[in-house]
Design a protein around this motif. Structure first.
Motif, PDB file in Angstrom:
ATOM      1  N   TYR A 103       0.816  -1.216   0.000  1.00 43.09           N
ATOM      2  CA  TYR A 103       0.000   0.000   0.000  1.00 43.09           C
ATOM      3  C   TYR A 103       0.848   1.263   0.000  1.00 43.09           C
ATOM      4  O   TYR A 103       0.426   2.299  -0.524  1.00 43.09           O
ATOM      5  CB  TYR A 103      -0.923   0.003   1.220  1.00 43.09           C
ATOM      6  N   SER A 104       2.038   1.178   0.578  1.00 38.73           N
ATOM      7  CA  SER A 104       2.918   2.334   0.640  1.00 38.73           C
ATOM      8  C   SER A 104       4.351   1.826   0.739  1.00 38.73           C
ATOM      9  O   SER A 104       4.632   0.952   1.558  1.00 38.73           O
ATOM     10  CB  SER A 104       2.571   3.202   1.855  1.00 38.73           C
ATOM     11  N   PRO A 105       5.261   2.346  -0.072  1.00 37.74           N
ATOM     12  CA  PRO A 105       6.629   1.821  -0.045  1.00 37.74           C
ATOM     13  C   PRO A 105       7.282   2.093   1.304  1.00 37.74           C
ATOM     14  O   PRO A 105       7.011   3.103   1.948  1.00 37.74           O
ATOM     15  CB  PRO A 105       7.322   2.582  -1.183  1.00 37.74           C
ATOM     16  N   PRO A 106       8.143   1.188   1.749  1.00 44.36           N
ATOM     17  CA  PRO A 106       8.744   1.324   3.077  1.00 44.36           C
ATOM     18  C   PRO A 106       9.853   2.364   3.105  1.00 44.36           C
ATOM     19  O   PRO A 106      10.449   2.700   2.079  1.00 44.36           O
ATOM     20  CB  PRO A 106       9.321  -0.071   3.322  1.00 44.36           C
ATOM     21  N   ALA A 107      10.131   2.839   4.280  1.00 46.28           N
ATOM     22  CA  ALA A 107      11.286   3.708   4.499  1.00 46.28           C
ATOM     23  C   ALA A 107      12.444   2.845   4.978  1.00 46.28           C
ATOM     24  O   ALA A 107      12.245   1.870   5.709  1.00 46.28           O
ATOM     25  CB  ALA A 107      10.962   4.769   5.551  1.00 46.28           C
ATOM     26  N   GLU A 108      13.647   3.214   4.581  1.00 50.33           N
ATOM     27  CA  GLU A 108      14.817   2.436   4.987  1.00 50.33           C
ATOM     28  C   GLU A 108      14.948   2.409   6.511  1.00 50.33           C
ATOM     29  O   GLU A 108      15.335   1.388   7.097  1.00 50.33           O
ATOM     30  CB  GLU A 108      16.076   3.020   4.353  1.00 50.33           C
ATOM     31  N   ALA A 109      14.592   3.512   7.165  1.00 52.30           N
ATOM     32  CA  ALA A 109      14.676   3.565   8.628  1.00 52.30           C
ATOM     33  C   ALA A 109      13.742   2.545   9.271  1.00 52.30           C
ATOM     34  O   ALA A 109      14.076   1.944  10.306  1.00 52.30           O
ATOM     35  CB  ALA A 109      14.330   4.974   9.114  1.00 52.30           C
ATOM     36  N   THR A 110      12.579   2.343   8.667  1.00 49.16           N
ATOM     37  CA  THR A 110      11.642   1.356   9.196  1.00 49.16           C
ATOM     38  C   THR A 110      12.199  -0.051   9.036  1.00 49.16           C
ATOM     39  O   THR A 110      12.130  -0.874   9.962  1.00 49.16           O
ATOM     40  CB  THR A 110      10.289   1.469   8.466  1.00 49.16           C
TER      41      THR A 110
ATOM     42  N   GLU B 101      12.723   5.435 -10.730  1.00 45.59           N
ATOM     43  CA  GLU B 101      13.114   5.879  -9.395  1.00 45.59           C
ATOM     44  C   GLU B 101      12.305   5.168  -8.316  1.00 45.59           C
ATOM     45  O   GLU B 101      12.826   4.883  -7.225  1.00 45.59           O
ATOM     46  CB  GLU B 101      12.934   7.393  -9.291  1.00 45.59           C
ATOM     47  N   VAL B 102      11.027   4.869  -8.590  1.00 48.17           N
ATOM     48  CA  VAL B 102      10.217   4.115  -7.635  1.00 48.17           C
ATOM     49  C   VAL B 102      10.852   2.747  -7.385  1.00 48.17           C
ATOM     50  O   VAL B 102      10.984   2.300  -6.238  1.00 48.17           O
ATOM     51  CB  VAL B 102       8.764   3.952  -8.137  1.00 48.17           C
ATOM     52  N   TRP B 103      11.242   2.082  -8.459  1.00 47.19           N
ATOM     53  CA  TRP B 103      11.919   0.787  -8.323  1.00 47.19           C
ATOM     54  C   TRP B 103      13.165   0.920  -7.464  1.00 47.19           C
ATOM     55  O   TRP B 103      13.386   0.129  -6.530  1.00 47.19           O
ATOM     56  CB  TRP B 103      12.313   0.256  -9.704  1.00 47.19           C
ATOM     57  N   THR B 104      13.996   1.892  -7.777  1.00 48.46           N
ATOM     58  CA  THR B 104      15.263   2.057  -7.076  1.00 48.46           C
ATOM     59  C   THR B 104      15.051   2.307  -5.586  1.00 48.46           C
ATOM     60  O   THR B 104      15.695   1.674  -4.731  1.00 48.46           O
ATOM     61  CB  THR B 104      16.058   3.228  -7.682  1.00 48.46           C
ATOM     62  N   ARG B 105      14.124   3.191  -5.258  1.00 52.25           N
ATOM     63  CA  ARG B 105      13.907   3.537  -3.851  1.00 52.25           C
ATOM     64  C   ARG B 105      13.270   2.379  -3.087  1.00 52.25           C
ATOM     65  O   ARG B 105      13.611   2.142  -1.918  1.00 52.25           O
ATOM     66  CB  ARG B 105      13.033   4.793  -3.754  1.00 52.25           C
ATOM     67  N   PHE B 106      12.343   1.689  -3.737  1.00 56.19           N
ATOM     68  CA  PHE B 106      11.688   0.564  -3.056  1.00 56.19           C
ATOM     69  C   PHE B 106      12.714  -0.494  -2.676  1.00 56.19           C
ATOM     70  O   PHE B 106      12.759  -0.960  -1.531  1.00 56.19           O
ATOM     71  CB  PHE B 106      10.607  -0.046  -3.953  1.00 56.19           C
ATOM     72  N   LEU B 107      13.534  -0.889  -3.623  1.00 56.71           N
ATOM     73  CA  LEU B 107      14.513  -1.944  -3.359  1.00 56.71           C
ATOM     74  C   LEU B 107      15.603  -1.466  -2.403  1.00 56.71           C
ATOM     75  O   LEU B 107      16.049  -2.234  -1.531  1.00 56.71           O
ATOM     76  CB  LEU B 107      15.115  -2.439  -4.672  1.00 56.71           C
ATOM     77  N   SER B 108      16.025  -0.218  -2.542  1.00 56.94           N
ATOM     78  CA  SER B 108      17.068   0.302  -1.664  1.00 56.94           C
ATOM     79  C   SER B 108      16.623   0.340  -0.206  1.00 56.94           C
ATOM     80  O   SER B 108      17.435   0.163   0.716  1.00 56.94           O
ATOM     81  CB  SER B 108      17.480   1.710  -2.106  1.00 56.94           C
ATOM     82  N   ALA B 109      15.335   0.566   0.011  1.00 56.50           N
ATOM     83  CA  ALA B 109      14.813   0.632   1.377  1.00 56.50           C
ATOM     84  C   ALA B 109      14.940  -0.700   2.111  1.00 56.50           C
ATOM     85  O   ALA B 109      14.903  -0.745   3.344  1.00 56.50           O
ATOM     86  CB  ALA B 109      13.349   1.074   1.360  1.00 56.50           C
ATOM     87  N   LEU B 110      15.114  -1.776   1.368  1.00 56.69           N
ATOM     88  CA  LEU B 110      15.220  -3.108   1.979  1.00 56.69           C
ATOM     89  C   LEU B 110      16.650  -3.445   2.379  1.00 56.69           C
ATOM     90  O   LEU B 110      16.904  -4.504   2.964  1.00 56.69           O
ATOM     91  CB  LEU B 110      14.700  -4.172   1.000  1.00 56.69           C
ATOM     92  N   ASP B 111      17.595  -2.550   2.101  1.00 55.93           N
ATOM     93  CA  ASP B 111      19.012  -2.809   2.372  1.00 55.93           C
ATOM     94  C   ASP B 111      19.292  -3.256   3.808  1.00 55.93           C
ATOM     95  O   ASP B 111      20.088  -4.174   4.021  1.00 55.93           O
ATOM     96  CB  ASP B 111      19.863  -1.590   2.026  1.00 55.93           C
ATOM     97  N   PRO B 112      18.677  -2.641   4.827  1.00 49.03           N
ATOM     98  CA  PRO B 112      18.978  -3.085   6.195  1.00 49.03           C
ATOM     99  C   PRO B 112      18.616  -4.553   6.443  1.00 49.03           C
ATOM    100  O   PRO B 112      19.305  -5.249   7.188  1.00 49.03           O
ATOM    101  CB  PRO B 112      18.124  -2.150   7.067  1.00 49.03           C
ATOM    102  N   LEU B 113      17.534  -5.017   5.821  1.00 55.63           N
ATOM    103  CA  LEU B 113      17.161  -6.426   5.963  1.00 55.63           C
ATOM    104  C   LEU B 113      18.156  -7.322   5.245  1.00 55.63           C
ATOM    105  O   LEU B 113      18.512  -8.392   5.733  1.00 55.63           O
ATOM    106  CB  LEU B 113      15.750  -6.659   5.421  1.00 55.63           C
ATOM    107  N   VAL B 114      18.605  -6.869   4.079  1.00 55.23           N
ATOM    108  CA  VAL B 114      19.599  -7.640   3.324  1.00 55.23           C
ATOM    109  C   VAL B 114      20.888  -7.743   4.125  1.00 55.23           C
ATOM    110  O   VAL B 114      21.471  -8.826   4.275  1.00 55.23           O
ATOM    111  CB  VAL B 114      19.863  -6.988   1.951  1.00 55.23           C
TER     112      VAL B 114
ATOM    113  N   ARG C 272      15.543  -6.879 -12.312  1.00 54.35           N
ATOM    114  CA  ARG C 272      15.568  -5.658 -11.505  1.00 54.35           C
ATOM    115  C   ARG C 272      15.894  -5.970 -10.041  1.00 54.35           C
ATOM    116  O   ARG C 272      16.583  -5.202  -9.362  1.00 54.35           O
ATOM    117  CB  ARG C 272      14.217  -4.956 -11.579  1.00 54.35           C
ATOM    118  N   CYS C 273      15.365  -7.073  -9.542  1.00 50.66           N
ATOM    119  CA  CYS C 273      15.519  -7.412  -8.127  1.00 50.66           C
ATOM    120  C   CYS C 273      16.878  -8.018  -7.796  1.00 50.66           C
ATOM    121  O   CYS C 273      17.306  -7.968  -6.640  1.00 50.66           O
ATOM    122  CB  CYS C 273      14.427  -8.382  -7.693  1.00 50.66           C
ATOM    123  N   ALA C 274      17.528  -8.621  -8.775  1.00 47.13           N
ATOM    124  CA  ALA C 274      18.782  -9.328  -8.506  1.00 47.13           C
ATOM    125  C   ALA C 274      19.768  -8.442  -7.738  1.00 47.13           C
ATOM    126  O   ALA C 274      19.889  -7.250  -8.050  1.00 47.13           O
ATOM    127  CB  ALA C 274      19.405  -9.783  -9.821  1.00 47.13           C
ATOM    128  N   PRO C 275      20.404  -8.992  -6.695  1.00 49.09           N
ATOM    129  CA  PRO C 275      20.416 -10.395  -6.281  1.00 49.09           C
ATOM    130  C   PRO C 275      19.299 -10.765  -5.308  1.00 49.09           C
ATOM    131  O   PRO C 275      19.325 -11.860  -4.764  1.00 49.09           O
ATOM    132  CB  PRO C 275      21.776 -10.527  -5.604  1.00 49.09           C
TER     133      PRO C 275
END
Length: 290
Positions: A50-57, A114-127, A159-162
């Motif tokens: 419903y809403s893209p996550p923030a990296e801080a979250t 840019e939506v793709w880039t920000r969405f995936l980048s926000a998941l970096d802490p989990l990765v 786009r998602c790799a890896p």
């Protein structure tokens, strides 16, 4: 048999909070997530649709859960071709429009990228914490089996790799007649994880409960069998509590599926009150899962 992780598709639903499943001491978001993570090794985050996550979250999720805990993240609606609220987009990427909802083609190409880039980048802490399992791409009922859509599955993977996407279909054409073999063969050829579903049948969005592993990860999502599946009230739609007999019937099928995958994620998405949590606990016991 590969590992089986069992969890639910939410830990913050308001009806869950009202159900009494959480102890009174779990009175903050941090304490509730910590309590949930002591009960299950896996959770699916649906709010990110419903809403893209923030990296801080995402960083807080990683910090508030133990080593080995796994998050599956549901892809933002725009990335699966669903109508997306303009207000859900990043503020600086919102198009000038009178529409309440937009689709990918309503955005300039650069904004969509840019939506793709920000969405995936926000998941970096989990990765970085080793806690990201899969990114769930649940496609809309009009996403039918055709060449262009199969190519989009490959585009998503690229786009998602890896990171690892997993695909859930909501149109029966993917499994009509010989199409079932074609669909599974395509996914296996490209090592794309398929999301098996248990859901009400006879609706436009209905997909049969085909169990198959098409990659090293298999995912199964239980949506319930509510007789109000078409309701716009999400709690009526998913308000179904599986009986122990139903879950016992599923257990050997899930074990057989796990024989063909390195890891199997089983998620209860019947998110009304504590239905998903109690069903997940029962199913984990039947499977002898963590």
């Amino acid at each position: 048999m590969g590992d089986i992780l069992v969890g639910t598709a939410s830990w913050t639903d308001r009806t869950l909070l009202d159900s009494g499943w959480y102890p009174q001491t779990a009175d903050t978001p941090e304490k509730r997530l910590a309590y949930y993570a002591r009960q299950f090794p896996l959770v699916e985050v649906d709010a990110t649709y419903y809403s893209p996550p923030a990296e801080a979250t995402a960083r807080l999720w990683a910090e508030r859960t133990p080593d080995g805990f796994t998050f599956n993240i549901k892809a933002f609606s725009l990335l699966t071709g669903h109508p997306t609220r303009v207000s859900a987009l990043y503020k600086d990427l919102r198009p000038e429009t009178d529409k309440k909802n937009v689709y990918p083609d309503d955005l300039p190409a650069q904004a969509y990228e840019e939506v793709w880039t920000r969405f995936l980048s926000a998941l970096d802490p989990l990765v970085e914490a080793g806690k990201l399992g899969a990114v769930l791409f649940q496609f809309p009922p009009w996403f039918t089996i055709k060449r262009a859509n199969k190519q989009y599955l490959l585009e998503v993977a690229k786009r998602c790799a890896p990171l690892r996407p997993a695909y859930e279909f909501r149109h029966a054409s993917w499994f009509d007649g010989d199409n079932a073999d074609e669909t599974l063969a395509f996914l296996r050829e490209h090592k794309l994880p398929y999301v098996c579903v248990d859901m009400p049948q006879g609706h436009r969005s209905s997909v049969p409960p085909v169990l198959a592993a098409t990659a090293d990860l298999a995912v199964v999502r239980f949506h319930g069998h509510s007789d109000k599946w078409t309701s716009k009230d999400i709690h009526e739609k998913f308000g179904y509590h599986y009986s122990k007999r139903e879950l016992a019937d599923w257990a050997p099928k899930l074990r057989e599926l796990a024989d063909d995958a390195g890891q199997t994620h089983v998620l209860m998405n019947n998110c009304y009150r504590d239905y998903a949590q109690t069903n997940a606990k029962t199913l984990a016991g039947l499977l002898g899962a963590d």
